[in-house]
Design an enzyme around this catalytic site. Structure first.
Site, PDB file in Angstrom:
ATOM      1  N   THR A 137     -33.701   9.371  32.413  1.00  0.00           N
ATOM      2  CA  THR A 137     -32.517   9.703  31.840  1.00  0.00           C
ATOM      3  C   THR A 137     -32.402  10.245  30.399  1.00  0.00           C
ATOM      4  O   THR A 137     -33.047   9.611  29.628  1.00  0.00           O
ATOM      5  CB  THR A 137     -31.512   9.196  32.436  1.00  0.00           C
ATOM      6  OG1 THR A 137     -30.104   9.324  31.635  1.00  0.00           O
ATOM      7  CG2 THR A 137     -31.416   7.593  31.560  1.00  0.00           C
ATOM      8  N   ASP A 138     -31.797  11.479  30.172  1.00  0.00           N
ATOM      9  CA  ASP A 138     -31.435  11.650  28.637  1.00  0.00           C
ATOM     10  C   ASP A 138     -30.863  10.649  27.801  1.00  0.00           C
ATOM     11  O   ASP A 138     -30.830  10.463  26.656  1.00  0.00           O
ATOM     12  CB  ASP A 138     -30.770  13.067  28.679  1.00  0.00           C
ATOM     13  CG  ASP A 138     -29.474  13.180  29.318  1.00  0.00           C
ATOM     14  OD1 ASP A 138     -28.955  12.114  29.820  1.00  0.00           O
ATOM     15  OD2 ASP A 138     -28.955  14.255  29.067  1.00  0.00           O
ATOM     16  N   GLU A 139     -29.931   9.767  28.550  1.00  0.00           N
ATOM     17  CA  GLU A 139     -29.320   8.708  28.055  1.00  0.00           C
ATOM     18  C   GLU A 139     -29.968   7.753  27.135  1.00  0.00           C
ATOM     19  O   GLU A 139     -29.665   7.341  26.017  1.00  0.00           O
ATOM     20  CB  GLU A 139     -28.573   8.002  28.692  1.00  0.00           C
ATOM     21  CG  GLU A 139     -27.324   8.764  29.535  1.00  0.00           C
ATOM     22  CD  GLU A 139     -26.284   7.939  30.060  1.00  0.00           C
ATOM     23  OE1 GLU A 139     -25.841   7.000  29.855  1.00  0.00           O
ATOM     24  OE2 GLU A 139     -25.725   8.276  31.319  1.00  0.00           O
ATOM     25  N   TYR A 162     -26.851   0.352  30.879  1.00  0.00           N
ATOM     26  CA  TYR A 162     -27.497   1.327  31.864  1.00  0.00           C
ATOM     27  C   TYR A 162     -28.497   2.005  31.087  1.00  0.00           C
ATOM     28  O   TYR A 162     -29.900   1.837  31.514  1.00  0.00           O
ATOM     29  CB  TYR A 162     -26.540   2.222  32.461  1.00  0.00           C
ATOM     30  CG  TYR A 162     -27.352   3.323  33.099  1.00  0.00           C
ATOM     31  CD1 TYR A 162     -28.199   3.350  33.962  1.00  0.00           C
ATOM     32  CD2 TYR A 162     -27.268   4.648  32.392  1.00  0.00           C
ATOM     33  CE1 TYR A 162     -29.129   4.345  34.632  1.00  0.00           C
ATOM     34  CE2 TYR A 162     -27.968   5.799  32.881  1.00  0.00           C
ATOM     35  CZ  TYR A 162     -28.832   5.589  34.142  1.00  0.00           C
ATOM     36  OH  TYR A 162     -29.480   6.755  34.652  1.00  0.00           O
ATOM     37  N   LYS A 166     -32.912   1.742  31.417  1.00  0.00           N
ATOM     38  CA  LYS A 166     -33.552   2.677  31.824  1.00  0.00           C
ATOM     39  C   LYS A 166     -34.807   3.034  30.610  1.00  0.00           C
ATOM     40  O   LYS A 166     -35.904   3.060  30.994  1.00  0.00           O
ATOM     41  CB  LYS A 166     -32.813   3.933  31.972  1.00  0.00           C
ATOM     42  CG  LYS A 166     -32.037   4.004  33.423  1.00  0.00           C
ATOM     43  CD  LYS A 166     -32.968   3.882  34.429  1.00  0.00           C
ATOM     44  CE  LYS A 166     -33.528   5.163  34.858  1.00  0.00           C
ATOM     45  NZ  LYS A 166     -34.419   5.263  36.108  1.00  0.00           N
TER      46      LYS A 166
END
Length: 345
Positions: A137-139, A162, A166
């Site tokens: 994810t970009d997060e 979260y 990741k």
């Protein structure tokens, strides 16, 4: 030659869309869908293909080493594509341990089982044609500095449990490449939307609440900026990475847009008001709620690498994608009503 895929988390939103995409595109494949069927996994997402002889569903946990190892022995997988993840930021704030277990320990177990199956330790050699693909994810990048966009070589700076889980998983995947020369790719996508998305996420939540004239929750001032990617464009990009991505590389996958959350909400209101001719669907339904702790203000993806190396670019505009997504949910109300969910954006 027939290719065997292990698709983890294939009953979820992106995983089920990827399975549909692959079965529509390829004839000579076998897709084994390993899913624990937690709250976001739904076999109704795959009901239309459950009798396809190119598809097998197996219920299980990616953290179960013996179980996953037996699957490798039985099916001799060519590719592992790991969609399986706990993915709700709000849920991670409430209970972070399960995110570390699934997203970190689960990923590490998949890597270890793939290494056991694919690596000959005596001659220190990997079987040809094998690859592990981690869907991230970009997060993990945190918040871009100034007006910049995320590039693959930026340091990771996650801001919530979260994205931290990741980022940790990504580092294990990279470590297996750097330490053992394992054939891997990591893809990092921006916000996905489209059919089969669990309705705690912003777009399906707003669609579902608007249908019933319920409040439309928006965090803070709604000015958080996200880069939106229609899920079929994402699936096409993953397929390209599987087949042509350079071993060991990371690829950002983002839509060609940036949009504030409140603008997404207003666009959905406008489209639904017109499509349903319902005066009760209007901006008075918007309900600004207390902002999420540690809420990142802006994500922005630079997808230049995958565009230049693999020739990928998004084909569905945000306006087209929102219209297609709204129509899908309106035509699949039985699916939507069967889902149990909480109002989390």
């Amino acid at each position: 030659m027939k290719k065997n895929y292990l698709i983890t988390g294939g009953a979820g939103f992106i995983g089920s869309n990827f399975i549909h995409y692959m079965l529509n595109r390829y004839k000579n494949i076998l897709l084994v869908n390993l899913d624990k069927l937690t709250y976001a996994g739904n076999l109704e997402n795959l009901k239309d293909i459950e009798d396809d002889d190119r598809y097998i569903f197996v219920r299980g946990d990616i953290c179960d080493g013996r179980f996953v190892g037996d699957l490798f022995k039985h099916y001799n997988f060519d590719y592992v594509i790991n969609f399986a993840a706990e993915s709700s930021v709000d849920r991670s704030i409430i209970e972070s341990t399960v995110f570390a277990q699934t997203n970190v320990i689960g990923t590490l177990n998949l890597l270890q089982q793939a290494k056991t199956a694919w690596y000959n330790s005596k001659i220190k050699n990997w079987q040809n044609g094998k690859k592990y693909i981690q869907i991230s994810t970009d997060e993990v990048y945190g918040v871009p500095k100034g007006g910049s966009a995320f590039t693959e070589d930026m340091p990771l700076a996650p801001h919530n449990p979260y994205s931290s889980s990741k980022a940790s998983a990504d580092m294990f995947v990279k470590a297996f490449h750097d330490t053992y020369n394992m054939p891997i790719n990591i893809t990092r996508c921006s916000n996905n939307y489209g059919p089969y998305q669990f309705p705690e996420k912003l777009i399906p939540l707003i669609i579902n609440n608007a249908i019933h004239h319920r409040p439309l929750p928006v965090y803070g001032d709604g000015l958080q900026v996200r880069n939106w990617l229609y899920v079929k464009d994402h699936c096409r990009a993953i397929d390209m990475v599987v087949n042509r991505g350079k071993i060991g590389e990371i690829y950002n996958i983002g839509g060609s847009n940036e949009c504030q959350n409140i603008s997404i909400v207003r666009a959905i209101i406008d489209q639904m008001h017109i499509s349903l001719q319902d005066d009760g669907i209007n901006e008075t339904l918007i309900n600004y709620v207390e902002d999420r702790p540690g809420h990142d203000r802006r994500y922005a993806m630079d997808s230049g690498k995958i565009k230049n190396e693999l020739g990928w670019q998004p084909e569905i505009t945000l306006e087209q994608g929102l219209f297609m997504t709204m129509n899908w949910y309106l035509k699949n109300m039985e699916w939507l009503n069967s889902i149990s969910y909480g109002e989390i954006t």
